[in-house]
Design a protein around this motif. Structure first.
Motif, mmCIF file in Angstrom:
data_model
loop_
_atom_site.group_PDB
_atom_site.id
_atom_site.type_symbol
_atom_site.label_atom_id
_atom_site.label_comp_id
_atom_site.label_asym_id
_atom_site.label_seq_id
_atom_site.Cartn_x
_atom_site.Cartn_y
_atom_site.Cartn_z
ATOM 1 N N GLY A 195 2.059 -10.107 -15.513
ATOM 2 C CA GLY A 195 1.240 -11.071 -14.821
ATOM 3 C C GLY A 195 1.303 -10.520 -13.272
ATOM 4 O O GLY A 195 0.756 -11.473 -12.340
ATOM 5 N N VAL A 196 1.844 -9.418 -13.104
ATOM 6 C CA VAL A 196 1.692 -8.959 -11.482
ATOM 7 C C VAL A 196 0.446 -8.818 -10.885
ATOM 8 O O VAL A 196 -0.428 -8.429 -11.553
ATOM 9 C CB VAL A 196 2.655 -7.762 -11.545
ATOM 10 C CG1 VAL A 196 2.371 -7.093 -10.123
ATOM 11 C CG2 VAL A 196 3.928 -7.863 -11.549
ATOM 12 N N GLU A 197 0.418 -9.533 -9.654
ATOM 13 C CA GLU A 197 -1.098 -9.380 -9.228
ATOM 14 C C GLU A 197 -1.289 -8.076 -8.571
ATOM 15 O O GLU A 197 -0.271 -7.269 -8.050
ATOM 16 C CB GLU A 197 -1.233 -10.542 -8.040
ATOM 17 C CG GLU A 197 -1.041 -11.997 -8.469
ATOM 18 C CD GLU A 197 -1.079 -12.924 -7.409
ATOM 19 O OE1 GLU A 197 -1.201 -12.568 -6.295
ATOM 20 O OE2 GLU A 197 -1.170 -14.172 -7.618
ATOM 21 N N GLU A 198 -2.509 -7.685 -8.473
ATOM 22 C CA GLU A 198 -2.923 -6.422 -8.041
ATOM 23 C C GLU A 198 -2.627 -6.038 -6.438
ATOM 24 O O GLU A 198 -2.059 -5.104 -6.251
ATOM 25 C CB GLU A 198 -4.350 -6.287 -8.139
ATOM 26 C CG GLU A 198 -5.196 -5.845 -9.621
ATOM 27 C CD GLU A 198 -4.598 -4.636 -9.921
ATOM 28 O OE1 GLU A 198 -4.462 -3.712 -9.253
ATOM 29 O OE2 GLU A 198 -4.179 -4.474 -11.335
ATOM 30 N N LYS A 199 -2.376 -6.999 -5.718
ATOM 31 C CA LYS A 199 -2.188 -7.142 -4.355
ATOM 32 C C LYS A 199 -0.774 -6.530 -4.009
ATOM 33 O O LYS A 199 -0.193 -5.728 -3.439
ATOM 34 C CB LYS A 199 -2.109 -8.310 -3.383
ATOM 35 C CG LYS A 199 -1.807 -8.366 -2.095
ATOM 36 C CD LYS A 199 -2.018 -9.592 -1.463
ATOM 37 C CE LYS A 199 -1.437 -9.548 0.002
ATOM 38 N NZ LYS A 199 -1.699 -10.849 0.560
ATOM 39 N N LEU A 200 0.359 -7.363 -5.195
ATOM 40 C CA LEU A 200 1.552 -7.018 -4.974
ATOM 41 C C LEU A 200 1.683 -5.555 -5.760
ATOM 42 O O LEU A 200 2.666 -4.647 -5.080
ATOM 43 C CB LEU A 200 2.504 -7.909 -5.884
ATOM 44 C CG LEU A 200 3.927 -7.583 -6.165
ATOM 45 C CD1 LEU A 200 4.865 -7.483 -4.800
ATOM 46 C CD2 LEU A 200 4.624 -8.573 -6.953
ATOM 47 N N LEU A 201 1.123 -5.125 -6.569
ATOM 48 C CA LEU A 201 1.270 -3.848 -7.047
ATOM 49 C C LEU A 201 0.921 -2.779 -6.242
ATOM 50 O O LEU A 201 1.716 -1.448 -6.113
ATOM 51 C CB LEU A 201 0.444 -3.730 -8.406
ATOM 52 C CG LEU A 201 0.559 -2.327 -9.219
ATOM 53 C CD1 LEU A 201 2.085 -1.970 -9.514
ATOM 54 C CD2 LEU A 201 -0.455 -2.309 -10.479
ATOM 55 N N HIS A 202 -0.118 -3.061 -5.485
ATOM 56 C CA HIS A 202 -0.684 -2.116 -4.474
ATOM 57 C C HIS A 202 0.381 -2.014 -3.414
ATOM 58 O O HIS A 202 0.558 -0.714 -2.873
ATOM 59 C CB HIS A 202 -2.017 -2.519 -3.900
ATOM 60 C CG HIS A 202 -2.753 -1.564 -2.737
ATOM 61 N ND1 HIS A 202 -3.176 -0.265 -3.185
ATOM 62 C CD2 HIS A 202 -3.026 -1.788 -1.514
ATOM 63 C CE1 HIS A 202 -3.652 0.397 -2.000
ATOM 64 N NE2 HIS A 202 -3.418 -0.478 -1.015
ATOM 65 N N GLU A 203 0.799 -3.093 -2.859
ATOM 66 C CA GLU A 203 1.842 -2.971 -1.726
ATOM 67 C C GLU A 203 2.991 -2.284 -2.239
ATOM 68 O O GLU A 203 3.705 -1.589 -1.302
ATOM 69 C CB GLU A 203 2.034 -4.390 -1.188
ATOM 70 C CG GLU A 203 1.096 -5.222 -0.582
ATOM 71 C CD GLU A 203 1.452 -6.404 -0.326
ATOM 72 O OE1 GLU A 203 2.440 -7.081 -0.753
ATOM 73 O OE2 GLU A 203 0.649 -7.088 0.688
ATOM 74 N N PHE A 204 3.424 -2.360 -3.409
ATOM 75 C CA PHE A 204 4.620 -1.811 -3.755
ATOM 76 C C PHE A 204 4.303 -0.121 -3.976
ATOM 77 O O PHE A 204 5.321 0.621 -3.452
ATOM 78 C CB PHE A 204 4.946 -2.198 -5.292
ATOM 79 C CG PHE A 204 5.857 -1.460 -6.247
ATOM 80 C CD1 PHE A 204 7.136 -1.023 -5.804
ATOM 81 C CD2 PHE A 204 5.506 -0.633 -7.247
ATOM 82 C CE1 PHE A 204 7.924 -0.267 -6.441
ATOM 83 C CE2 PHE A 204 6.277 0.125 -8.112
ATOM 84 C CZ PHE A 204 7.579 0.295 -7.684
ATOM 85 N N GLU A 205 3.325 0.222 -4.430
ATOM 86 C CA GLU A 205 2.914 1.395 -4.506
ATOM 87 C C GLU A 205 2.770 2.275 -3.161
ATOM 88 O O GLU A 205 3.132 3.439 -2.987
ATOM 89 C CB GLU A 205 1.583 1.954 -5.205
ATOM 90 C CG GLU A 205 1.565 1.410 -6.733
ATOM 91 C CD GLU A 205 0.091 1.385 -7.454
ATOM 92 O OE1 GLU A 205 -0.738 1.538 -6.633
ATOM 93 O OE2 GLU A 205 0.375 1.513 -8.612
ATOM 94 N N ARG A 206 2.397 1.390 -2.285
ATOM 95 C CA ARG A 206 2.191 2.128 -0.835
ATOM 96 C C ARG A 206 3.525 2.248 -0.049
ATOM 97 O O ARG A 206 3.972 3.016 0.710
ATOM 98 C CB ARG A 206 1.536 0.952 0.276
ATOM 99 C CG ARG A 206 0.114 0.998 -0.073
ATOM 100 C CD ARG A 206 -0.669 -0.030 0.884
ATOM 101 N NE ARG A 206 -0.359 0.516 2.293
ATOM 102 C CZ ARG A 206 -0.875 -0.360 3.361
ATOM 103 N NH1 ARG A 206 -1.224 -1.474 3.068
ATOM 104 N NH2 ARG A 206 -0.617 0.244 4.399
ATOM 105 N N LEU A 207 4.829 1.434 -0.766
ATOM 106 C CA LEU A 207 6.094 1.607 -0.047
ATOM 107 C C LEU A 207 6.743 3.010 -0.723
ATOM 108 O O LEU A 207 7.808 3.401 -0.256
ATOM 109 C CB LEU A 207 7.119 0.511 -0.487
ATOM 110 C CG LEU A 207 6.750 -0.930 0.243
ATOM 111 C CD1 LEU A 207 7.640 -1.775 -0.235
ATOM 112 C CD2 LEU A 207 7.063 -0.574 1.648
#
Length: 247
Positions: A195-207
């Motif tokens: 259930g991870v939201e796309e925003k969180l996943l995108h921010e994680f990938e950016r890190l």
């Protein structure tokens, strides 16, 4: 689904007797127990169990943490998984409190290894609804590994840990984080909740990468089976046999 402390604890029968598994352990519960003498390897050589126990109590006091402990009928903690928000001083700390957690330590006491305890504890972690909308990272640093007691090489130990994390649904991620890249045996993995939201996943990938030259790798997780198959630093046998469970 593994139980929380308001419910009945899960259990596992081992050659040394029954071991109970409790998720969401509270500080007072941990304080009522004692750590087995074979604990204290994950943080540093000869890390005092009493100090490690205090650290667990402190982490358990954070409502965002989930401390899973394995204990026997004598009230002795023989294993634990400590999942908590990453330190603000770390790169991943930018997402602390926003849905990203870190499996900071996974340890089973020396006399209780190779009995399935680590698998059961991590199963309780990743199957918990608490993690449905969260990302849990787990970093392997070779200087924390208990190579001495296992007789495994660093490469075999790495393989063992990655296979263990693979069973729990973790994926392998490349990153330019300096500590991860200090040793070729180190690794970075993450479990992405359904259930991870796309925003969180995108921010994680950016890190994952600060260096733009690595941008092509961004957001390209690999299965651990793929990593071990293609980049086999480890041409030895199965390190899980007779090895340590935990990091």
């Amino acid at each position: 689904m593994c139980s929380t402390e308001e419910e009945r604890d899960e259990y596992l029968d081992t050659p040394r007797g029954r071991v109970w598994i409790r998720a969401h352990s509270r500080p007072e519960f941990i304080a009522s127990m004692r750590l087995d003498e074979g604990m204290g390897i994950f943080a540093a050589p000869h890390y005092p169990p009493s100090r490690e126990k205090k650290a667990l109590e402190r982490l358990a006091s954070n409502p965002e943490s989930n401390i899973i402990v394995a204990y026997n009928q004598e009230g002795v903690i023989v294993g634990f998984v400590a999942i908590a928000p990453p330190s603000p001083a770390e790169r991943w700390g930018k997402l602390s409190g926003k849905g990203l957690l870190e499996a900071m330590a996974i340890e089973v006491s020396r006399g209780w290894r190779s009995m399935g305890i680590a698998d059961k504890m991590l199963e309780c972690a990743v199957n918990d609804d608490f993690f449905y909308d969260k990302i849990v990272i787990c970093t392997g640093y070779s200087w924390h590994w208990d190579l001495e007691s296992t007789g495994l090489s660093k490469e075999e130990y790495r393989r063992m840990l990655l296979r263990y994390l693979e069973k729990a649904g973790f994926m392998y991620y490349d990153t330019d984080e300096p500590n991860v890249n200090l040793d070729p045996a180190n690794f970075f993995t993450a479990h992405i909740g359904a259930g991870v939201e796309e925003k969180l996943l995108h921010e994680f990938e950016r890190l994952l990468f600060k260096d733009p030259g690595w941008a092509d790798f961004r957001g390209r997780p690999r299965t651990i089976a793929e990593v071990l198959g293609r980049n086999d630093l480890l041409n030895g046998g199965d390190g899980a046999r007779g090895g340590s469970e935990g990091g």
